[in-house]
Motif scaffolding. Structure first.
Motif, PDB file in Angstrom:
ATOM      1  N   VAL A 208       0.952  -1.209  -0.045  1.00 21.49           N
ATOM      2  CA  VAL A 208       0.006   0.013   0.060  1.00 21.49           C
ATOM      3  C   VAL A 208       0.762   1.244   0.056  1.00 21.49           C
ATOM      4  CG1 VAL A 208      -2.036  -1.080   1.083  1.00 21.49           C
ATOM      5  CG2 VAL A 208      -0.132   0.118   2.443  1.00 21.49           C
ATOM      6  N   PHE A 209       2.210   1.217   0.590  1.00 22.25           N
ATOM      7  CA  PHE A 209       3.135   2.491   0.379  1.00 22.25           C
ATOM      8  C   PHE A 209       3.588   2.518  -1.073  1.00 22.25           C
ATOM      9  CE2 PHE A 209       3.055   0.743   4.866  1.00 22.25           C
ATOM     10  CZ  PHE A 209       2.334   1.793   5.444  1.00 22.25           C
ATOM     11  N   SER A 210       3.312   1.796  -1.958  1.00 23.25           N
ATOM     12  CA  SER A 210       3.927   1.718  -3.531  1.00 23.25           C
ATOM     13  C   SER A 210       3.154   3.037  -3.833  1.00 23.25           C
ATOM     14  CB  SER A 210       3.979   0.682  -4.020  1.00 23.25           C
ATOM     15  OG  SER A 210       4.373   0.684  -5.499  1.00 23.25           O
ATOM     16  N   THR A 211       3.377   4.097  -3.972  1.00 20.98           N
ATOM     17  CA  THR A 211       2.704   5.265  -4.521  1.00 20.98           C
ATOM     18  C   THR A 211       3.436   6.492  -4.660  1.00 20.98           C
ATOM     19  OG1 THR A 211       0.961   6.879  -3.992  1.00 20.98           O
ATOM     20  CG2 THR A 211       1.973   5.919  -2.157  1.00 20.98           C
ATOM     21  N   GLU A 212       3.222   7.407  -5.632  1.00 19.15           N
ATOM     22  CA  GLU A 212       3.998   8.348  -5.964  1.00 19.15           C
ATOM     23  C   GLU A 212       3.446   9.569  -5.422  1.00 19.15           C
ATOM     24  OE1 GLU A 212       4.284   8.915 -10.151  1.00 19.15           O
ATOM     25  OE2 GLU A 212       4.850   7.106 -10.742  1.00 19.15           O
ATOM     26  N   THR A 213       2.272   9.436  -4.469  1.00 18.89           N
ATOM     27  CA  THR A 213       1.867  10.521  -3.493  1.00 18.89           C
ATOM     28  C   THR A 213       2.857  10.391  -2.200  1.00 18.89           C
ATOM     29  OG1 THR A 213      -0.466  10.013  -4.557  1.00 18.89           O
ATOM     30  CG2 THR A 213      -0.108  11.251  -2.394  1.00 18.89           C
ATOM     31  N   PRO A 214       3.224  11.582  -1.833  1.00 21.82           N
ATOM     32  CA  PRO A 214       3.891  11.829  -0.593  1.00 21.82           C
ATOM     33  C   PRO A 214       2.966  11.166   0.531  1.00 21.82           C
ATOM     34  CG  PRO A 214       4.130  13.767  -1.767  1.00 21.82           C
ATOM     35  CD  PRO A 214       3.010  13.112  -2.473  1.00 21.82           C
ATOM     36  N   ILE A 215       3.616  10.410   1.445  1.00 20.95           N
ATOM     37  CA  ILE A 215       3.051   9.859   2.757  1.00 20.95           C
ATOM     38  C   ILE A 215       3.425  10.705   3.985  1.00 20.95           C
ATOM     39  CG2 ILE A 215       2.642   7.895   4.036  1.00 20.95           C
ATOM     40  CD1 ILE A 215       3.006   6.195   1.770  1.00 20.95           C
ATOM     41  N   HIS A 216       2.768  11.604   4.510  1.00 33.23           N
ATOM     42  CA  HIS A 216       3.202  12.211   5.749  1.00 33.23           C
ATOM     43  C   HIS A 216       2.984  11.426   7.145  1.00 33.23           C
ATOM     44  CE1 HIS A 216       1.806  15.145   2.461  1.00 33.23           C
ATOM     45  NE2 HIS A 216       2.951  15.637   2.783  1.00 33.23           N
ATOM     46  N   GLU A 217       2.014  10.489   7.116  1.00 35.16           N
ATOM     47  CA  GLU A 217       1.778  10.194   8.524  1.00 35.16           C
ATOM     48  C   GLU A 217       1.497   8.761   8.265  1.00 35.16           C
ATOM     49  OE1 GLU A 217       0.413  12.883  11.844  1.00 35.16           O
ATOM     50  OE2 GLU A 217      -1.101  12.376  10.374  1.00 35.16           O
ATOM     51  N   ARG A 218       2.129   7.654   9.203  1.00 35.53           N
ATOM     52  CA  ARG A 218       1.635   6.189   8.782  1.00 35.53           C
ATOM     53  C   ARG A 218       1.245   5.542  10.328  1.00 35.53           C
ATOM     54  NH1 ARG A 218       6.170   3.172   5.221  1.00 35.53           N
ATOM     55  NH2 ARG A 218       6.470   4.821   3.857  1.00 35.53           N
ATOM     56  N   PHE A 219      -0.012   4.885  10.168  1.00 38.31           N
ATOM     57  CA  PHE A 219      -0.663   4.408  11.579  1.00 38.31           C
ATOM     58  C   PHE A 219      -0.704   3.002  11.387  1.00 38.31           C
ATOM     59  CE2 PHE A 219      -2.236   8.634  10.712  1.00 38.31           C
ATOM     60  CZ  PHE A 219      -2.203   9.101  11.988  1.00 38.31           C
ATOM     61  N   ASP A 220      -0.280   2.128  12.673  1.00 37.88           N
ATOM     62  CA  ASP A 220      -0.263   0.775  12.625  1.00 37.88           C
ATOM     63  C   ASP A 220      -1.356   0.623  13.594  1.00 37.88           C
ATOM     64  OD1 ASP A 220       0.278  -1.901  12.822  1.00 37.88           O
ATOM     65  OD2 ASP A 220       2.022  -1.890  13.893  1.00 37.88           O
ATOM     66  N   LEU A 221      -2.602   0.079  13.113  1.00 33.85           N
ATOM     67  CA  LEU A 221      -3.987  -0.373  13.700  1.00 33.85           C
ATOM     68  C   LEU A 221      -4.102  -1.744  14.525  1.00 33.85           C
ATOM     69  CD1 LEU A 221      -6.481   1.730  11.344  1.00 33.85           C
ATOM     70  CD2 LEU A 221      -4.865   2.727  13.199  1.00 33.85           C
ATOM     71  N   LYS A 222      -4.303  -1.578  15.411  1.00 36.66           N
ATOM     72  CA  LYS A 222      -4.415  -2.880  16.309  1.00 36.66           C
ATOM     73  C   LYS A 222      -5.724  -3.383  16.680  1.00 36.66           C
ATOM     74  CE  LYS A 222      -0.078  -3.798  15.769  1.00 36.66           C
ATOM     75  NZ  LYS A 222       0.416  -5.025  14.458  1.00 36.66           N
ATOM     76  N   GLY A 223      -6.259  -4.543  16.699  1.00 33.17           N
ATOM     77  CA  GLY A 223      -7.809  -4.798  17.132  1.00 33.17           C
ATOM     78  C   GLY A 223      -7.698  -4.944  18.472  1.00 33.17           C
ATOM     79  N   SER A 224      -6.882  -5.019  19.418  1.00 30.95           N
ATOM     80  CA  SER A 224      -6.721  -5.376  20.743  1.00 30.95           C
ATOM     81  C   SER A 224      -5.739  -4.950  21.464  1.00 30.95           C
ATOM     82  CB  SER A 224      -7.012  -7.035  20.737  1.00 30.95           C
ATOM     83  OG  SER A 224      -6.859  -7.349  22.166  1.00 30.95           O
ATOM     84  N   TYR A 225      -5.802  -4.653  22.756  1.00 31.57           N
ATOM     85  CA  TYR A 225      -4.796  -4.385  23.687  1.00 31.57           C
ATOM     86  C   TYR A 225      -3.878  -5.478  24.232  1.00 31.57           C
ATOM     87  CZ  TYR A 225      -6.123   0.822  23.866  1.00 31.57           C
ATOM     88  OH  TYR A 225      -6.572   1.928  23.424  1.00 31.57           O
ATOM     89  N   LEU A 226      -4.657  -6.791  24.041  1.00 40.56           N
ATOM     90  CA  LEU A 226      -4.108  -7.930  24.543  1.00 40.56           C
ATOM     91  C   LEU A 226      -2.894  -8.464  24.074  1.00 40.56           C
ATOM     92  CD1 LEU A 226      -4.890 -10.276  26.561  1.00 40.56           C
ATOM     93  CD2 LEU A 226      -6.035 -11.444  24.675  1.00 40.56           C
ATOM     94  N   GLY A 227      -1.731  -8.501  24.817  1.00 45.02           N
ATOM     95  CA  GLY A 227      -0.413  -8.939  24.567  1.00 45.02           C
ATOM     96  C   GLY A 227       0.141  -7.801  23.880  1.00 45.02           C
ATOM     97  N   ARG A 228      -0.289  -6.666  23.784  1.00 47.28           N
ATOM     98  CA  ARG A 228       0.487  -5.626  23.071  1.00 47.28           C
ATOM     99  C   ARG A 228       1.041  -4.485  23.633  1.00 47.28           C
ATOM    100  NH1 ARG A 228       0.475  -7.293  17.882  1.00 47.28           N
ATOM    101  NH2 ARG A 228      -1.574  -8.192  17.362  1.00 47.28           N
ATOM    102  N   THR A 229       2.374  -4.443  23.490  1.00 47.37           N
ATOM    103  CA  THR A 229       3.309  -3.593  24.430  1.00 47.37           C
ATOM    104  C   THR A 229       4.074  -2.696  23.537  1.00 47.37           C
ATOM    105  OG1 THR A 229       5.197  -5.308  24.395  1.00 47.37           O
ATOM    106  CG2 THR A 229       3.473  -5.102  26.211  1.00 47.37           C
ATOM    107  N   ALA A 230       4.584  -1.687  23.987  1.00 54.90           N
ATOM    108  CA  ALA A 230       5.405  -0.513  23.224  1.00 54.90           C
ATOM    109  C   ALA A 230       6.616  -0.385  23.936  1.00 54.90           C
ATOM    110  CB  ALA A 230       4.521   0.746  22.984  1.00 54.90           C
ATOM    111  N   VAL A 231       7.617  -0.162  23.360  1.00 56.60           N
ATOM    112  CA  VAL A 231       9.001  -0.121  23.928  1.00 56.60           C
ATOM    113  C   VAL A 231       8.885   1.289  24.349  1.00 56.60           C
ATOM    114  CG1 VAL A 231      10.292  -1.588  22.492  1.00 56.60           C
ATOM    115  CG2 VAL A 231       9.979   0.781  21.741  1.00 56.60           C
TER     116      VAL A 231
END
Length: 488
Positions: free
Chosen positions: A454-477
């Motif tokens: 989906v990032f194969s585009t000639e249009t500039p991409i300013h922001e990217r979001f990684d969407l998750k369906g649950s908080y279960l078992g998800r952590t961030a450094v």
């Protein structure tokens, strides 16, 4: 061997030095620290007897499937062996690899390829020399089991001669009967995709180029000093290939010597043979050799419109040729629901011919005509899945390894997924274009899917979001939690 301090010094130099023409004599500055370390590791993996030098046999073995043809191995070896002493030292290996991996160093890449293909080293590429190169490339494809393309072009010695003549006509700007390095560089700068597509057997349609191409191809073709008929032929060929900027690829390109080089080549080859089976090529296996992929399961595939459930359950198993440690062997490849995914690709407007050239090993061989390395690039997931991501050279597709449980889920959902995609052709759901399994002795069973990037585009991409369906078992450094660019 390069000691650790020397390697660190080269890494610092590559990270801090700007791209200036004066640095072109030492291409290693173009590699960042990770790429330089990987190139060093690859060399050491190929150096079987650990003497700091690669012989032609060690080099050929490191090429894996690409080393099945002796002529092609010798051509590629000569592009690395700058001193011509019959060995490749670590410096020569890293220097050549630095040139091949840099997407904008067209001049040095073409120089590397031209010097290798100029067999008598007279500074002129003759038609017979180009025929030898194309025949070697076609022979490699045949050794891999690739008998032809979906448009009916067959990889035979006769077609190799015709292909070389067509490419030579485009390269010989002055109609002199030979091609200079400048001639080769002109076409490589203006229309590199043309060299690749003609060199691999003709024009397949609209393609994205690995480099930005100049809009002056038409002017170049028409201003050649050759005959008007030849100029018109060049103009016609040039107009059949689109010239776009490819999406940048994350990760490191997988090259010979890499721990997963064999797996990557087998992935590309298995996908390519799968597509050929669905396309039902009429090419014969006779002209080069009998070494080719052979089916182990004979199946009759129903049309998707007849029964989606049945089509989703269909699969094909076949052997993929392999060449490792100097021995030829076969690796089992499984292609899931081939007609279903062919239908999904058609719904997305993806032509089979273009898909073959993006994902198949022709991408590697085609880039070598330009002196560059066109393999998949690898990115290891830092998420919970621990999956490997591989991006095609043109940036259009990504390959993701998946665990067996996800493979079962995809097969279960596939009929409903197809129905949804048929009813919603502009859906924002991920576009799955293929689902396969590779079984190797070194890796065991590896399931993987091919998806649209989906990032194969000639249009500039300013922001990217990684969407998750649950908080279960998800952590961030911790650094992500403190970053102002991350929100939840």
């Amino acid at each position: 061997h390069i000691e650790s301090k020397q390697l660190q010094s080269l890494s610092r130099m590559s990270a801090s030095s700007p791209a200036t023409p004066g640095r072109s004599a030492d291409p290693t500055w173009q590699l960042d620290g990770k790429a330089l370390a990987q190139a060093t590791q690859n060399f050491r993996a190929m150096d079987i007897n650990k003497d700091g030098l690669l012989t032609i046999d060690e080099f050929r073995e490191g090429l894996g499937m690409l080393g099945m043809d002796e002529r092609f191995s010798a051509l590629l070896f000569s592009s690395f062996d700058k001193s011509g002493d019959g060995h490749i030292n670590q410096r020569e290996f890293i220097t050549s690899m630095a040139v091949m991996l840099h997407p904008h160093d067209v001049e040095q890449q073409v120089s590397l390829a031209f010097d290798a293909y100029d067999l008598n080293k007279d500074g002129k590429l003759q038609l017979d020399e180009l025929k030898s190169v194309i025949k070697a490339i076609f022979s490699v494809m045949y050794s891999m089991g690739l008998v032809g393309t979906s448009n009916g072009f067959c990889y035979t010695p006769e077609s190799a001669e015709r292909t070389a003549e067509e490419l030579f006509m485009l390269l010989d700007r002055g109609h002199n009967g030979y091609v200079t390095k400048e001639d080769y560089q002109v076409l490589a700068r203006t229309n590199p995709e043309l060299i690749k597509q003609i060199g691999l057997g003709g024009i397949s349609g609209s393609r994205r180029s690995r480099r930005e191409s100049s809009p002056s191809v038409g002017a170049w073709a028409s201003t050649s000093r050759s005959s008007t008929a030849t100029a018109r032929r060049r103009q016609s060929l040039a107009q059949k290939v689109s010239r776009k900027i490819r999406a940048s690829k994350p990760g490191l390109t997988v090259t010979p010597g890499h721990a997963r080089w064999e797996m990557v080549v087998q992935m590309m080859l298995g996908i390519r043979i799968s597509l050929s089976r669905v396309s039902e090529s009429d090419c014969s296996l006779e002209p080069y050799s009998s070494r080719a992929a052979t089916s182990t399961v004979a199946i009759t595939l129903p049309t998707v419109d007849d029964d989606r459930e049945a089509s989703a359950r269909e699969h094909a198993k076949f052997d993929v040729p392999s060449h490792r440690r100097g021995k030829e062997a076969a690796i089992l490849f499984k292609d899931y629901a081939p007609l279903v995914f062919k239908r999904i690709r058609a719904l997305a407007g993806v032509s089979e011919a273009d898909y073959m050239l993006s994902i198949g090993p022709e991408q590697i061989l085609g880039e070598l005509l330009l002196g560059s390395m066109g393999s998949l690039s690898e990115l290891f997931s830092e998420g919970k899945s621990g999956a490997f991501f591989y991006f095609s050279n043109d940036g259009l597709y990504l390959i993701k390894t998946i665990p067996h449980r996800e493979a079962r889920s995809l097969l279960r959902l596939l009929p409903a997924y197809l129905e949804h995609m048929e009813a919603n052709t502009t859906s924002l759901l991920p576009r799955f274009f293929g689902f396969h399994r590779l079984r190797m002795r070194s890796t065991g069973k590896v399931h993987f899917v091919v998806m649209a990037n989906v990032f194969s585009t000639e249009t500039p991409i300013h922001e990217r979001f990684d969407l998750k369906g649950s908080y279960l078992g998800r952590t961030a450094v911790e650094e992500w939690e403190l970053s102002p660019d991350v929100s939840r």
